[in-house]
Design an enzyme around this catalytic site. Structure first.
Site, PDB file in Angstrom:
ATOM      1  N   LYS A   1     -10.348  -2.540   9.088  1.00 33.80           N
ATOM      2  CA  LYS A   1     -10.083  -3.475   7.967  1.00 33.80           C
ATOM      3  C   LYS A   1     -11.103  -4.836   7.909  1.00 33.80           C
ATOM      4  CE  LYS A   1      -6.538  -2.163   6.220  1.00 33.80           C
ATOM      5  NZ  LYS A   1      -5.645  -1.562   4.961  1.00 33.80           N
TER       6      LYS A   1
ATOM      7  N   ARG B   1       6.492   9.770   6.048  1.00 32.81           N
ATOM      8  CA  ARG B   1       8.168   9.532   6.781  1.00 32.81           C
ATOM      9  C   ARG B   1       8.843   9.453   5.840  1.00 32.81           C
ATOM     10  NH1 ARG B   1       8.116   7.331  11.659  1.00 32.81           N
ATOM     11  NH2 ARG B   1      10.259   6.976  11.521  1.00 32.81           N
TER      12      ARG B   1
ATOM     13  N   ASP C   1     -21.550  42.859 -22.801  1.00 28.33           N
ATOM     14  CA  ASP C   1     -22.011  42.202 -21.423  1.00 28.33           C
ATOM     15  C   ASP C   1     -22.488  43.390 -20.583  1.00 28.33           C
ATOM     16  OD1 ASP C   1     -23.462  40.940 -18.955  1.00 28.33           O
ATOM     17  OD2 ASP C   1     -21.538  41.507 -17.742  1.00 28.33           O
TER      18      ASP C   1
ATOM     19  N   GLY D   1       8.821   0.646   1.452  1.00 27.75           N
ATOM     20  CA  GLY D   1       7.449   0.525   2.129  1.00 27.75           C
ATOM     21  C   GLY D   1       7.123   0.589   0.809  1.00 27.75           C
ATOM     22  N   GLY D   2       5.487   0.391   0.804  1.00 26.42           N
ATOM     23  CA  GLY D   2       4.368   0.602  -0.220  1.00 26.42           C
ATOM     24  C   GLY D   2       5.013   1.872  -1.143  1.00 26.42           C
TER      25      GLY D   2
ATOM     26  N   TYR E   1       0.853  12.606  14.680  1.00 23.80           N
ATOM     27  CA  TYR E   1       0.674  11.286  13.674  1.00 23.80           C
ATOM     28  C   TYR E   1      -0.170  10.928  14.393  1.00 23.80           C
ATOM     29  CZ  TYR E   1       2.522   6.978  11.883  1.00 23.80           C
ATOM     30  OH  TYR E   1       1.792   5.680  11.486  1.00 23.80           O
TER      31      TYR E   1
ATOM     32  N   VAL F   1      -3.920  -5.447  -1.624  1.00 26.51           N
ATOM     33  CA  VAL F   1      -3.572  -6.676  -1.667  1.00 26.51           C
ATOM     34  C   VAL F   1      -4.465  -8.053  -2.100  1.00 26.51           C
ATOM     35  CG1 VAL F   1      -4.658  -8.835   0.220  1.00 26.51           C
ATOM     36  CG2 VAL F   1      -3.130  -6.875   1.116  1.00 26.51           C
TER      37      VAL F   1
ATOM     38  N   ASP G   1     -24.556  44.241 -16.915  1.00 21.75           N
ATOM     39  CA  ASP G   1     -23.823  44.144 -15.642  1.00 21.75           C
ATOM     40  C   ASP G   1     -22.861  44.403 -15.061  1.00 21.75           C
ATOM     41  OD1 ASP G   1     -26.519  44.929 -13.953  1.00 21.75           O
ATOM     42  OD2 ASP G   1     -27.348  43.880 -15.580  1.00 21.75           O
TER      43      ASP G   1
HETATM   44  C1  GDG Z   1      -3.514   2.569   1.895  1.00 26.86           C
HETATM   45  C2  GDG Z   1      -4.995   3.114   2.392  1.00 26.86           C
HETATM   46  C3  GDG Z   1      -4.829   2.244   0.109  1.00 26.86           C
HETATM   47  C4  GDG Z   1       0.819  -6.352   3.966  1.00 26.86           C
HETATM   48  N1  GDG Z   1       1.194  -7.069   4.641  1.00 26.86           N
HETATM   49  C5  GDG Z   1       2.630  -7.919   4.745  1.00 26.86           C
HETATM   50  C6  GDG Z   1       2.788  -6.341   3.113  1.00 26.86           C
HETATM   51  N2  GDG Z   1       1.686  -5.997   3.331  1.00 26.86           N
HETATM   52  C7  GDG Z   1       1.408  -4.688   2.227  1.00 26.86           C
HETATM   53  C8  GDG Z   1       0.699  -5.225   1.165  1.00 26.86           C
HETATM   54  C9  GDG Z   1      -0.189  -4.250   0.593  1.00 26.86           C
HETATM   55  C10 GDG Z   1       0.584  -3.282   1.960  1.00 26.86           C
HETATM   56  O1  GDG Z   1       1.151  -3.699   2.326  1.00 26.86           O
HETATM   57  C11 GDG Z   1      -0.847  -2.642   2.177  1.00 26.86           C
HETATM   58  O2  GDG Z   1      -1.358  -1.871   1.468  1.00 26.86           O
HETATM   59  P1  GDG Z   1      -3.100  -1.618   1.112  1.00 26.86           P
HETATM   60  O3  GDG Z   1      -3.686  -0.807   0.247  1.00 26.86           O
HETATM   61  O4  GDG Z   1      -4.065  -3.069   1.389  1.00 26.86           O
HETATM   62  O5  GDG Z   1      -3.783  -1.072   2.689  1.00 26.86           O
HETATM   63  P2  GDG Z   1      -3.355   0.036   3.733  1.00 26.86           P
HETATM   64  O6  GDG Z   1      -1.931  -0.078   4.831  1.00 26.86           O
HETATM   65  O7  GDG Z   1      -3.719   0.439   4.156  1.00 26.86           O
HETATM   66  O8  GDG Z   1      -2.812   1.720   2.614  1.00 26.86           O
HETATM   67  C12 GDG Z   1      -5.015   1.653   1.177  1.00 26.86           C
HETATM   68  C13 GDG Z   1      -2.982   1.963  -0.144  1.00 26.86           C
HETATM   69  O9  GDG Z   1      -2.890   3.335   1.200  1.00 26.86           O
HETATM   70  C14 GDG Z   1      -2.511   2.590  -1.106  1.00 26.86           C
HETATM   71  O10 GDG Z   1      -2.966   4.094  -1.696  1.00 26.86           O
HETATM   72  O11 GDG Z   1      -4.615   0.689  -1.343  1.00 26.86           O
HETATM   73  O12 GDG Z   1      -6.656   1.724   1.119  1.00 26.86           O
HETATM   74  O13 GDG Z   1      -5.055   2.697   3.936  1.00 26.86           O
HETATM   75  O14 GDG Z   1       1.433  -3.582  -0.119  1.00 26.86           O
HETATM   76  O15 GDG Z   1       1.441  -6.404   0.348  1.00 26.86           O
HETATM   77  N3  GDG Z   1       3.830  -6.842   2.675  1.00 26.86           N
HETATM   78  C15 GDG Z   1       4.745  -7.454   3.053  1.00 26.86           C
HETATM   79  N4  GDG Z   1       3.964  -8.870   4.070  1.00 26.86           N
HETATM   80  C16 GDG Z   1       3.303  -8.531   5.179  1.00 26.86           C
HETATM   81  O16 GDG Z   1       3.397  -9.269   6.163  1.00 26.86           O
HETATM   82  N5  GDG Z   1       5.704  -8.103   2.634  1.00 26.86           N
END
Ligand code: GDG
Length: 753
Positions: free
Chosen positions: A287, A10, A507, A29-30, A94, A386, A509
């Site tokens: 989870k 996305r 070498d 996002g993350g 997706y 987390v 062969d």
């Molecule tokens: C995938 C892989 C890997 C969660 N709830 C809230 C919130 N979050 C944020 C956390 C954290 C993120 O979301 C979750 O990241 P995780 O790593 O725990 O899990 P996945 O979403 O499954 O991520 C995982 C990751 O990719 C990175 O490579 O670690 O194994 O599955 O940042 O903080 N943030 C807010 N409110 C919430 O309610 N603000």
């Protein structure tokens, strides 16, 4: 400066309708905050700066909506390149293949996987939509960083159009063991793996995932690795480990933010004197929510003194709820918790305080820093951020992390109380241990874990990945296919003419003679014998035949010539004019050969037209004449079996050109060449070889300026040049044999007369 393209499922944008208007804003996002942290800091630490940065992904709206909405985007860190996939196809790509096949399978939930052919077709189509959107925009100088399981085939598809482009691929979820991966139809398996191998660097969170990948490409595609580098389609590809991290400073400094401090106070007051256990994760069966609740229940039953003195704040964030398995899970959790609270709790005490919601950043930080124990129990998790966020947020150095050993994070956060989520009893005990842990011990553990996250934070992660990506590109250049062209031949001849101490390492062969179906039939013809004789007559030449063959055949064919012969990759040698000797001084276990033979005999029976070659210090199983498909499977099995057997022994298993060979450790052509070079100084070296075993020799010679190294065949190599066939090697040697070299003109004239 180069352009950077980040590719993910996305685009990091949010689109919504407000009255009659379409609104779009940048969302963080993350992944976007991870990449942005790296980009923003990279200037300070010397990582290559990028001239332009683009994010490529699916925007989640139609082309028309996008066109009317883009104007509202303000963040200029990235240019956005949208990829449009029709809604139905998107659903199958997706929700279907990505989240109902790859996600469950890669997290070891094989029974949840739905092998629907349409899912696969639309997954491929969506990946092709990325290629189509990019074709006119890319060039070979660009750097692409592809993210995650939605885009497994993409690197290969882009590589087909841009052979020199730089591509990194990072998988955010686990890569499963081969036994799980192979559950998918084999066409899918190949498509995913070949696609990933379109990248130059493939990154995983942990060494286990990287090892699973290496084993899988070995079993499915018959591709081996050497120190985590594989050779595929004439390209070197690095497979490496980059445990993703977080912006440590952001989470650590959040502790003192006024909004966080005041919310923390509110939570503490709300739960009065109670201990707070906290968890937060997306609604996902991986989870381990039920294990967590069961362990909490067991804890309260086993240790009733904690009743009414503890509360479990469990936040589940809505996710993928259009997929049946996720929607079902939500209903089950709701029911389970209702029942839990009525069974275990009472009018004044609700043991589980459950929220199905998304917390804002300040709320999340307040809960991370208010709780006494974070309970993180995934059944599988690529990394789990987390856990790292909780650790980093605890500026007060208080709080305990209970962490599942099934999370990638457990590899790094070794000071956590690790649990097996299926061990309800053990988890219950760890909850108790955590809640009773003395304050100093909590601090000590947090200091250690914070140090790790601080040192390898998200910036270090990004830089590490990008540095490795540029290093593998440099290595690829050393390894490229380069035909020995007329200019190079001229240079070679020039040197040959002017130097007096020449070393020719040849070498046998595949280099001097073509491969034949049976090793014994590869005898040299008269022409080759005459040529070697001719070259050996020149006193300036030292000729070494450097072969993996047995000494018997080599002796029979070449023993009468005035040349040196190395057999069995260096285990045996014969200097001109003397007899055979061995360089093996000591062998720890004489039985190994017999045992290896027994294993190989089983495969000789199971795979028609294969045969075993016994030598003094090695044993080889040849499958050149076998039916290719069957040979592919059997050779992969034999290779694994032999590797298992040889683990603790002084022997090594090698895969050559249609052969699997077991020999004494350390005995290779590189070692043999080093010995030769120790004895005498040469001012001209020519080394020719065709097989992977010759790469050892080429690698050693990369350090010698006076060496010309030639790989026979079409593959890229550590050699400087390529010639296509053994006939071409012979022609080159004939050319050299005709050269009148300093001091030898007279003798040659006499000979030719
Ligand atoms: C995938 C892989 C890997 C969660 N709830 C809230 C919130 N979050 C944020 C956390 C954290 C993120 O979301 C979750 O990241 P995780 O790593 O725990 O899990 P996945 O979403 O499954 O991520 C995982 C990751 O990719 C990175 O490579 O670690 O194994 O599955 O940042 O903080 N943030 C807010 N409110 C919430 O309610 N603000």
């Amino acid at each position: 400066m180069k352009r950077l393209f980040i590719l993910s499922n996305r685009l990091p944008v949010t689109i919504w309708h407000e009255k009659d208007q379409i609104k779009v804003s940048n969302s963080s996002g993350g992944l976007v905050s991870a990449i942005s942290s790296y980009i923003n800091h990279s200037g300070n630490t010397g990582t290559e700066k990028f001239s332009e940065k683009f994010w490529v992904g699916i925007p989640g709206c139609s082309e028309k909506v996008w066109e009317s909405a883009t104007v509202q985007l303000t963040d200029d860190a990235f240019g956005y390149l949208p990829v449009f996939v029709p809604p139905k196809a998107y659903d199958q790509y997706y929700n279907g293949l990505s989240n109902s096949v790859l996600w469950p399978l890669f997290h070891y939930f094989p029974s949840y996987a739905e092998y629907n052919a349409q899912y696969f077709d639309n997954y491929i189509a969506a990946n092709e939509a990325f290629v189509a959107a990019l074709l006119s925009k890319l060039n070979d100088d660009d750097i692409l960083w592809i993210h995650d399981y939605h885009l497994l085939p993409l690197a290969g598809k882009i590589r087909a159009h841009f052979p020199k482009i730089t591509i990194g691929f990072f998988l955010h979820i686990p890569f499963p063991s081969f036994e799980i991966f192979r559950l998918m139809p084999s066409r899918w398996q190949e498509e995913f793996l070949k696609g990933m191998l379109g990248a130059d660097l493939i990154g995983f969170h942990t060494i286990d995932y990287a090892s699973h990948f290496l084993e899988t490409i070995q079993m499915v595609l018959n591709i081996e690795n050497e120190h985590h580098i594989v050779k595929y389609q004439n390209r070197l590809i690095k497979i490496d480990v980059f445990p993703i991290s977080i912006d440590y400073e952001k989470y650590n400094s959040a502790y003192k933010l006024p909004e966080v401090a005041s919310k923390r106070k509110t939570y503490r007051e709300q739960f009065n004197q109670q201990k707070i256990i906290f968890s937060v994760d997306r609604l996902d069966y991986t989870k381990g929510v039920f294990c967590r609740l069961k362990a909490y229940e067991r804890f309260l039953v086993k240790y009733p003194e904690f009743k009414e003195k503890v509360v479990f704040v469990m936040v589940i964030v809505p996710s993928r709820d259009t997929i049946k398995k996720y929607a079902e899970r939500k209903t089950e959790i709701d029911g389970f918790i209702g029942d839990f609270n009525s069974r275990i709790g009472n009018i004044t005490w609700k043991p589980v305080n459950y929220q199905y919601t998304h917390l804002d950043f300040h709320d999340l930080m307040a809960l991370y820093t208010a709780c006494d124990l974070a309970l993180i129990t995934p059944l599988r998790d690529g990394m789990n951020l987390v856990a790292k966020e909780f650790i980093s947020s605890r500026q007060d150095l208080q709080g305990v992390l209970v962490l599942s050993e099934m999370a990638g994070a457990a590899r790094e956060l070794t000071d956590a109380l690790t649990i097996n989520p299926n061990d309800i009893e053990g988890t219950a005990d760890s909850i108790r241990a955590g809640l009773r842990m003395p304050a100093e011990q909590q601090s000590k553990k947090l200091v250690n874990m914070q140090k790790r996250v601080r040192q390898y934070d998200i910036i270090a992660w990004g830089e590490d990945f990008m540095n490795e990506l540029s290093l593998i590109k440099i290595k690829q250049k050393e390894f490229e296919f380069k035909f020995l062209n007329p200019e190079a031949i001229e240079a070679l001849i020039g040197k040959y003419k002017s130097r007096k101490n020449r070393l020719l390492l040849l070498d046998y062969d595949g280099t001097l003679v073509p491969f034949s179906a049976v090793p014994e039939q590869a005898a040299p013809d008269r022409n080759l014998l005459k040529l070697l004789h001719h070259l050996s007559e020149d006193p300036g030449n030292d000729i070494f035949i450097v072969s993996g063959r047995d000494s018997g055949s080599l002796d029979r064919w070449l023993g009468h010539l005035n040349i040196n012969i190395i057999a069995e990759h260096g285990a045996k040698f014969k200097r001109k004019g003397s007899g055979w000797k061995t360089s093996i001084v000591y062998m720890s276990d004489e039985n190994w050969k017999q045992n290896i033979l027994q294993v190989m005999q089983k495969y000789e029976l199971r795979c028609a037209n294969t045969f075993i070659e016994k030598k003094d210090y090695s044993v080889a199983w040849h499958f050149r004449n076998a039916e290719p498909e069957q040979a592919k499977v059997r050779s992969a099995e034999l290779f694994t079996e032999l590797n298992d057997y040889s683990k603790d022994l002084n022997i090594q298993v090698f895969k050559g050109n249609k052969v699997i060979e077991v020999r004494i450790k350390g005995m290779d052509k590189g070692y043999a060449v080093k010995q030769i070079l120790k004895e005498k100084a040469y001012d001209f070296i020519l080394a020719c070889g065709d097989d992977y075993t010759d790469e050892d020799m080429f690698r050693v010679l990369t350090k010698y300026d006076e060496a010309f190294t030639i790989k026979i065949g079409y593959e890229a190599s550590y050699a400087q040049f390529n010639l296509y066939t053994p006939q071409m090697t012979v022609s080159l040697l004939e050319m050299l044999s005709r050269i009148p070299v300093a001091g030898n003109e007279l003798r040659l004239k006499e000979k030719n007369a």
